[in-house]
Design a protein around this motif. Structure first.
Motif, PDB file in Angstrom:
ATOM      1  N   GLY A  67       0.815  -1.212   0.000  1.00 30.39           N
ATOM      2  CA  GLY A  67       0.000   0.000   0.000  1.00 30.39           C
ATOM      3  C   GLY A  67       0.849   1.261   0.000  1.00 30.39           C
ATOM      4  O   GLY A  67       0.592   2.197  -0.753  1.00 30.39           O
ATOM      5  N   MET A  68       1.902   1.259   0.840  1.00 33.95           N
ATOM      6  CA  MET A  68       2.766   2.440   0.905  1.00 33.95           C
ATOM      7  C   MET A  68       3.499   2.638  -0.424  1.00 33.95           C
ATOM      8  O   MET A  68       3.624   3.763  -0.920  1.00 33.95           O
ATOM      9  CB  MET A  68       3.759   2.303   2.056  1.00 33.95           C
ATOM     10  CG  MET A  68       3.094   2.449   3.406  1.00 33.95           C
ATOM     11  SD  MET A  68       4.269   2.622   4.757  1.00 33.95           S
ATOM     12  CE  MET A  68       4.795   0.964   4.989  1.00 33.95           C
ATOM     13  N   ALA A  69       3.968   1.522  -1.003  1.00 25.60           N
ATOM     14  CA  ALA A  69       4.626   1.634  -2.311  1.00 25.60           C
ATOM     15  C   ALA A  69       3.648   2.195  -3.331  1.00 25.60           C
ATOM     16  O   ALA A  69       4.011   3.027  -4.175  1.00 25.60           O
ATOM     17  CB  ALA A  69       5.148   0.271  -2.763  1.00 25.60           C
ATOM     18  N   GLY A  70       2.389   1.748  -3.248  1.00 26.20           N
ATOM     19  CA  GLY A  70       1.365   2.246  -4.173  1.00 26.20           C
ATOM     20  C   GLY A  70       1.182   3.741  -4.037  1.00 26.20           C
ATOM     21  O   GLY A  70       1.112   4.466  -5.032  1.00 26.20           O
ATOM     22  N   LEU A  71       1.130   4.217  -2.785  1.00 20.35           N
ATOM     23  CA  LEU A  71       0.976   5.660  -2.550  1.00 20.35           C
ATOM     24  C   LEU A  71       2.142   6.427  -3.167  1.00 20.35           C
ATOM     25  O   LEU A  71       1.953   7.431  -3.861  1.00 20.35           O
ATOM     26  CB  LEU A  71       0.902   5.914  -1.048  1.00 20.35           C
ATOM     27  CG  LEU A  71       1.011   7.372  -0.601  1.00 20.35           C
ATOM     28  CD1 LEU A  71      -0.169   8.165  -1.119  1.00 20.35           C
ATOM     29  CD2 LEU A  71       1.075   7.472   0.898  1.00 20.35           C
ATOM     30  N   LEU A  72       3.370   5.943  -2.924  1.00 15.43           N
ATOM     31  CA  LEU A  72       4.545   6.631  -3.478  1.00 15.43           C
ATOM     32  C   LEU A  72       4.517   6.599  -5.002  1.00 15.43           C
ATOM     33  O   LEU A  72       4.825   7.591  -5.666  1.00 15.43           O
ATOM     34  CB  LEU A  72       5.835   5.991  -2.948  1.00 15.43           C
ATOM     35  CG  LEU A  72       6.065   6.116  -1.441  1.00 15.43           C
ATOM     36  CD1 LEU A  72       7.358   5.435  -1.033  1.00 15.43           C
ATOM     37  CD2 LEU A  72       6.096   7.585  -1.020  1.00 15.43           C
ATOM     38  N   LEU A  73       4.129   5.446  -5.569  1.00 12.83           N
ATOM     39  CA  LEU A  73       4.028   5.346  -7.026  1.00 12.83           C
ATOM     40  C   LEU A  73       2.996   6.331  -7.564  1.00 12.83           C
ATOM     41  O   LEU A  73       3.168   6.913  -8.635  1.00 12.83           O
ATOM     42  CB  LEU A  73       3.634   3.921  -7.431  1.00 12.83           C
ATOM     43  CG  LEU A  73       4.729   2.862  -7.417  1.00 12.83           C
ATOM     44  CD1 LEU A  73       4.120   1.471  -7.457  1.00 12.83           C
ATOM     45  CD2 LEU A  73       5.663   3.042  -8.604  1.00 12.83           C
ATOM     46  N   GLY A  74       1.918   6.473  -6.783  1.00 15.82           N
ATOM     47  CA  GLY A  74       0.844   7.351  -7.218  1.00 15.82           C
ATOM     48  C   GLY A  74       1.269   8.809  -7.308  1.00 15.82           C
ATOM     49  O   GLY A  74       0.659   9.601  -8.023  1.00 15.82           O
ATOM     50  N   THR A  75       2.318   9.206  -6.550  1.00 15.05           N
ATOM     51  CA  THR A  75       2.798  10.578  -6.661  1.00 15.05           C
ATOM     52  C   THR A  75       3.674  10.761  -7.899  1.00 15.05           C
ATOM     53  O   THR A  75       3.929  11.884  -8.317  1.00 15.05           O
ATOM     54  CB  THR A  75       3.618  10.997  -5.420  1.00 15.05           C
ATOM     55  OG1 THR A  75       4.780  10.165  -5.369  1.00 15.05           O
ATOM     56  CG2 THR A  75       2.832  10.835  -4.142  1.00 15.05           C
TER      57      THR A  75
END
Lengths: 324, 291
Positions: B203-211
């Motif tokens: 989930g955290m990786a997803g958030l960072l990717l989303g930026t």
């Protein structure tokens, strides 16, 4: 009974043969007996194709236990090779399907031979990679596939109508092959590979040969289905043929119907096609999620899918009868 | 030459993120012997959660990391308790866990479609377009921050696994779950925790990717496969191995842009995945992933 035994090989049950023949005969005669609407006629044609694909997927995914998430690659390769051969207009219409099937089987062998050494989840993940790489490369290769705009196929309305029977004949072939593979030495070899590769190799099962052969056969059958599918739409386009959703739909059909059973995946395909029609008509926004839910429920409660349910009911009935 | 250096720098920055993304998958596999096919779904969920928190509540995506981590941890623990617990593990389990978790992914994807539609979104902040000049090449501030956060997360994980009692228990369960039961480790609890930590990382990786990249409900499929390449290449149990494998993948990808038409660069990861599985199924360093 003993005379029956002499006529049929040991693995072929005359009872099964009769059921199969009657079923196929009835489907063959159906359009002559009942006035099918063009919609139903077409839907049944597609259903035959997908039943055949699900059965063929099951040879490698069910019998050998190597779940492939990349069969769309073979479906697409078969479709496009057939489409190109059809466009040449050199052969009778069915030859391109066979050429496409052989090409698809060869393609399956090309990536399958090295990856089939992997077991379980690793093979499955590798097939995702193969499927997606194939999709990207062939979408890019416009000279062959026409890119995102696709190709048109020279199919007239008469042939399209007749595809019902050709799809049915193809389905009959695949169904017979399913039965034969499951009951032959090859099928036994695959089952032993599924339960324990090393033990199978130790007792002399040619592990590599069995898996390669069955992947070739499975790929070829799926490729032929791809060719007929493209002919049916008289149009072919990479994102439809190679899409990940397409690979997933094959897996879903088999899982719903019963992975590893002989005819369960066919049943699953019928349910899948009907469910899809219903969902797209009524709840298009829910159809992904419902398939997901179905997948979860089947894995948790009935790993053999519909076939498992049928077996269970049959066993219940039998024990009740014997108790009486 | 300057171009090469620039690409190398951007590869290193990308690699930090890749390592974080892959570590969750590797951790779950190492301890539970399950390939979490829902990894992609959790990456997508993390991206949407961050986007939603930023759009609706105005929380900076970097500050919302703990919230996203908590929510994803809860989802992961729930998935373990409700579903994964009942499945056979390892190669003997066959494709069952794969199919089940894929089903969960489809459900999540559908939920995202219903809630957020299929449109592409991106988490856009006021510093999204800022850049600094390092060694003569312009680097996006956002990428630098993402790299720093990813590196910190990896360091934290390393410390958690090597220096704490919980980490010791997790490593012990990965080695031999039966012996752990004998000496009084609550194995089920460790499994649930590990699954939660793995999904929280996704989930955290997803958030960072989303930026950095735009996303839609199908987001995460490519990331899942990349994570798998990294896990297989890097082996299990070593943060350093994962980081090196992530660096290799990032370098190959970034330099493929020089050699291949743009459309085909997407296929590089997939081809690499298949090649790695065929030729180096044991990984490059650390413990073998495949039995």
């Amino acid at each position: 009974m003993s005379s029956w035994r002499r006529i049929f090989p040991e693995w072929l049950s005359p009872y099964h043969l009769a059921v199969l023949a009657i079923g196929l005969g009835a489907l063959h005669a159906l359009p002559y007996l009942v006035a099918l609407s063009p919609y139903d006629h077409n839907q049944m044609t597609l259903a035959f194709l997908f039943v055949a694909v699900a059965l063929a997927w099951n040879w490698i995914g069910g019998f050998a236990g190597q779940v492939s998430f990349g069969h769309a690659a073979m479906f697409g390769v078969g479709g496009f090779v057939a489409a190109r051969a059809l466009q040449m207009q050199l052969f009778p219409f069915w030859v391109p399907w066979v050429i496409g099937g052989i090409a698809a089987g060869a393609y399956g062998l090309a990536w399958g031979h090295p990856t089939l050494r992997l077991r379980g989840p690793y093979f499955s993940i590798a097939t995702i990679g193969v499927g997606e790489a194939t999709r990207l490369v062939l979408t890019y290769w416009q000279d062959f596939t026409g890119g995102a705009t696709g190709l048109n196929l020279p199919i007239n309305a008469q042939l399209k109508y007749a595809l019902y029977w050709y799809a049915l004949y193809f389905l009959a072939l695949v169904a017979i092959a399913s039965y034969a593979i499951r009951n032959s030495r090859l099928g036994l070899g695959l089952l032993s590979i599924k339960s324990d590769v090393e033990a199978a190799a130790d007792v002399g099962v040619p592990v590599v040969f069995c898996q390669d052969l069955v992947l070739f056969l499975s790929g070829a059958a799926v490729g032929i289905a791809g060719g007929i599918y493209a002919s049916y739409f008289s149009f072919i386009e990479p994102s439809d043929m190679f899409g990940f959703d397409r690979s997933i739909s094959f897996v879903l059909m088999a899982v719903i119907g019963g992975v590893g059973t002989v005819f369960g995946p066919g049943l699953g395909a019928v349910v899948f096609v009907l469910l899809r029609q219903f969902l797209i008509a009524s709840y298009p926004q829910l159809y992904l999620g419902l398939y997901g839910l179905l997948l979860v429920l089947v894995v948790l409660f009935e790993p053999l899918g519909i076939s498992g349910l049928i077996f269970r009911v049959a066993r219940r009935l039998r024990t009740q009868r014997s108790a009486r | 030459m300057a171009r090469g250096l620039e690409l190398l720098l951007s590869a290193i920055l990308l690699a930090g993120l890749y390592a974080t993304m892959a570590y969750g998958l590797g951790l779950i596999y190492g301890v539970l012997r399950i390939v979490n096919l829902n990894h992609g779904g959790m990456i997508m969920t993390g991206a949407y959660l961050g986007w939603w928190l930023h759009e609706r509540a105005g929380i900076d995506p970097y500050l919302s990391l703990p919230i996203v981590a908590t929510v994803c941890f809860a989802i992961g623990a729930l998935i373990y308790h409700g579903l994964v617990r009942y499945l056979p593990r390892g190669a003997a389990g066959g494709a069952q866990s794969l199919l089940l978790l894929f089903g969960v992914w489809l459900v999540l994807r559908n939920a995202a479609y219903l809630q957020f539609t299929g449109n592409d979104q991106v988490i856009r902040t006021e510093y999204s377009t800022m850049a600094v000049v390092v060694l003569g090449s312009a680097l996006s501030v956002n990428r630098l921050i993402v790299f720093a956060i990813a590196a910190l997360m990896l360091l934290g994980l390393h410390l958690l696994l090597t220096r704490t009692y919980l980490g010791k228990a997790i490593r012990a369960v990965a080695q031999n779950a039966d012996s752990c039961t004998l000496v009084g480790v609550q194995v089920e609890r460790i499994y649930a925790l590990t699954f939660g930590i793995g999904t929280a990382l996704a989930g955290m990786a997803g958030l960072l990717l989303g930026t950095l990249f735009s996303f839609n409900p199908t987001f995460g499929a490519v990331e899942l496969l990349k994570s798998f390449v990294i896990v297989v290449l890097g082996g299990l149990g070593s943060v350093l191995g994962t980081a090196l494998a992530a660096l290799i993948l990032a370098i190959v990808e970034v330099f493929a842009i020089l050699l291949l038409p743009a459309y085909l660069t997407g296929a590089v990861g997939f081809v690499l995945l298949v090649l790695v599985l065929i030729f180096r199924p044991g990984g490059l360093f650390g413990h073998r992933v495949l039995g």
